[in-house]
Design a protein around this motif. Structure first.
Motif, mmCIF file in Angstrom:
data_model
loop_
_atom_site.group_PDB
_atom_site.id
_atom_site.type_symbol
_atom_site.label_atom_id
_atom_site.label_comp_id
_atom_site.label_asym_id
_atom_site.label_seq_id
_atom_site.Cartn_x
_atom_site.Cartn_y
_atom_site.Cartn_z
ATOM 1 N N UNK A 3 13.275 7.094 -6.553
ATOM 2 C CA UNK A 3 12.566 8.341 -6.829
ATOM 3 C C UNK A 3 12.939 9.394 -5.786
ATOM 4 N N UNK A 4 12.164 10.445 -5.739
ATOM 5 C CA UNK A 4 12.481 11.566 -4.857
ATOM 6 C C UNK A 4 12.559 11.133 -3.399
ATOM 7 N N UNK A 5 11.637 10.269 -3.007
ATOM 8 C CA UNK A 5 11.645 9.757 -1.638
ATOM 9 C C UNK A 5 12.502 8.501 -1.592
ATOM 10 N N UNK A 6 13.647 8.573 -0.929
ATOM 11 C CA UNK A 6 14.549 7.425 -0.869
ATOM 12 C C UNK A 6 13.884 6.280 -0.118
ATOM 13 N N UNK A 7 13.968 5.076 -0.693
ATOM 14 C CA UNK A 7 13.277 3.930 -0.107
ATOM 15 C C UNK A 7 14.176 2.817 0.373
ATOM 16 N N UNK A 8 15.444 3.130 0.646
ATOM 17 C CA UNK A 8 16.341 2.102 1.160
ATOM 18 C C UNK A 8 16.859 1.154 0.104
ATOM 19 N N UNK A 9 16.892 1.618 -1.156
ATOM 20 C CA UNK A 9 17.297 0.723 -2.247
ATOM 21 C C UNK A 9 18.741 0.248 -2.119
ATOM 22 N N UNK A 10 19.614 1.064 -1.513
ATOM 23 C CA UNK A 10 21.033 0.707 -1.441
ATOM 24 C C UNK A 10 21.408 0.017 -0.132
ATOM 25 N N UNK A 11 20.474 -0.168 0.763
ATOM 26 C CA UNK A 11 20.811 -0.811 2.034
ATOM 27 C C UNK A 11 19.738 -1.813 2.454
ATOM 28 N N UNK A 12 18.621 -1.330 2.997
ATOM 29 C CA UNK A 12 17.613 -2.241 3.536
ATOM 30 C C UNK A 12 17.069 -3.196 2.482
ATOM 31 N N UNK A 13 16.681 -2.660 1.330
ATOM 32 C CA UNK A 13 16.117 -3.522 0.294
ATOM 33 C C UNK A 13 17.169 -4.472 -0.265
ATOM 34 N N UNK A 14 18.397 -3.992 -0.379
ATOM 35 C CA UNK A 14 19.464 -4.862 -0.861
ATOM 36 C C UNK A 14 19.640 -6.056 0.073
ATOM 37 N N UNK A 15 19.578 -5.806 1.368
ATOM 38 C CA UNK A 15 19.681 -6.896 2.338
ATOM 39 C C UNK A 15 18.491 -7.844 2.226
ATOM 40 N N UNK A 19 0.811 -1.229 0.000
ATOM 41 C CA UNK A 19 0.000 0.000 0.000
ATOM 42 C C UNK A 19 0.840 1.273 0.000
ATOM 43 N N UNK A 20 2.127 1.152 -0.363
ATOM 44 C CA UNK A 20 2.960 2.346 -0.493
ATOM 45 C C UNK A 20 2.762 2.917 -1.891
ATOM 46 N N UNK A 21 2.236 4.134 -2.008
ATOM 47 C CA UNK A 21 1.986 4.684 -3.352
ATOM 48 C C UNK A 21 3.290 5.031 -4.059
ATOM 49 N N UNK A 22 3.308 4.876 -5.378
ATOM 50 C CA UNK A 22 4.470 5.311 -6.145
ATOM 51 C C UNK A 22 4.471 6.832 -6.171
ATOM 52 N N UNK A 23 5.677 7.427 -6.169
ATOM 53 C CA UNK A 23 5.735 8.887 -6.208
ATOM 54 C C UNK A 23 6.322 9.381 -7.521
ATOM 55 N N UNK A 24 6.349 8.501 -8.529
ATOM 56 C CA UNK A 24 6.764 8.912 -9.872
ATOM 57 C C UNK A 24 6.200 7.908 -10.863
ATOM 58 N N UNK A 52 17.895 7.428 -12.239
ATOM 59 C CA UNK A 52 18.271 8.394 -13.275
ATOM 60 C C UNK A 52 18.319 9.844 -12.810
ATOM 61 N N UNK A 53 17.617 10.178 -11.744
ATOM 62 C CA UNK A 53 17.480 11.583 -11.354
ATOM 63 C C UNK A 53 18.211 11.948 -10.067
ATOM 64 N N UNK A 54 18.410 10.980 -9.181
ATOM 65 C CA UNK A 54 18.954 11.311 -7.861
ATOM 66 C C UNK A 54 20.240 10.549 -7.550
ATOM 67 N N UNK A 55 20.929 10.073 -8.591
ATOM 68 C CA UNK A 55 22.138 9.282 -8.369
ATOM 69 C C UNK A 55 23.257 10.103 -7.740
ATOM 70 N N UNK A 56 23.336 11.390 -8.082
ATOM 71 C CA UNK A 56 24.366 12.227 -7.466
ATOM 72 C C UNK A 56 24.045 12.484 -5.998
ATOM 73 N N UNK A 57 22.778 12.701 -5.700
ATOM 74 C CA UNK A 57 22.361 12.870 -4.308
ATOM 75 C C UNK A 57 22.743 11.654 -3.481
#
Length: 252
Positions: A110-122, A21-26, A137-142
């Protein structure tokens, strides 16, 4: 701590939540995996041993008990039924899929970071997903990462695969980025590639190619008809010349 009871009846895929039930933000969170799925429908049209899920909950046993799915933006499973039950899958429950874990998972940052590089990877490593792909594509530098990163599970840990596109032998496909058009939208898209790293066509490109072939065929037919009419006219002129000379053209 999870209490395990072997006699406990676990909820089925029809009883479990189909997502978190987490809505997509993009909108690209759905558009990109749906494009990958559309390409598979073309190149694997004759195959019935794969399933590509978009924004669908995945349940291993512990998540099935807790009724808390992990929901990637897209995932690919092999050696499973492409179409299951008349109304299709509501979620992907490993216990109902011969415990076959998705071989490929995609997460869009997307704009709201969802743990893609840590929690989800685990989470995906624990689940046993062979290839974990993060598209940012948009927030890789961030996030101090690259726009596209593909990881392969080796001995329980993810190792980043270098180069692009990345060939995934266990999947039989490569994954990479390229400037293209989807839904009349020009931008970098994710595509599948063959072993020689040639990009597979998307449906829009195939339609345009077939339409162009049809136009060329119609043009050739028109040219052939025009040539036939010219030859008929020339034959009529020759027949008329013979008549003027007193020769019956039908007797020639």
């Amino acid at each position: 701590m999870l209490n395990y009871n072997p006699q406990q009846r676990l909820p089925t895929s029809e009883e479990l939540p189909c997502s978190d039930d987490t809505p997509v933000d993009h909108e690209l969170q759905n558009t990109i995996p749906n494009l990958l799925r559309a390409i598979l429908l073309l190149i694997w049209a004759a195959r019935e041993d794969w399933f590509f899920g978009v924004d669908m909950g995945i349940y291993d046993r512990s998540r099935q008990i807790l009724q808390t799915p992990i929901v990637p933006d897209g995932f690919l499973s092999l050696r499973v039924q492409r179409h299951k039950k008349p109304k299709g899958r509501l979620s992907y429950v490993l216990a109902e899929e011969n415990n076959i874990v998705p071989v490929f998972v995609l997460e869009y940052v997307s704009k709201t970071y969802g743990g893609e590089y840590d929690r989800k990877m685990e989470d995906y490593a624990r689940l046993g997903v062979r290839y974990y792909t993060i598209y940012n594509p948009d927030y890789w530098q961030r996030d101090q990462h690259q726009p596209l990163e593909v990881y392969r599970l080796t001995n329980g840990n993810y190792e980043r695969q270098l180069g692009e596109p990345v060939w995934m032998p266990e999947v039989g496909l490569g994954i990479g980025r390229e400037l293209g058009v989807c839904e009349q939208w020009q931008r970098d898209w994710l595509y599948w590639y063959d072993q020689q790293l040639n990009r597979y066509q998307v449906p829009e490109e195939l339609i345009e190619q077939l339409q162009q072939q049809l136009r060329q065929q119609e043009l050739r037919a028109q040219q052939a008809e025009s040539q036939l009419q010219q030859e008929k006219k020339r034959a009529q002129q020759l027949a008329e010349m013979l008549r003027r000379l007193g020769v019956d053209p039908d007797s020639v």
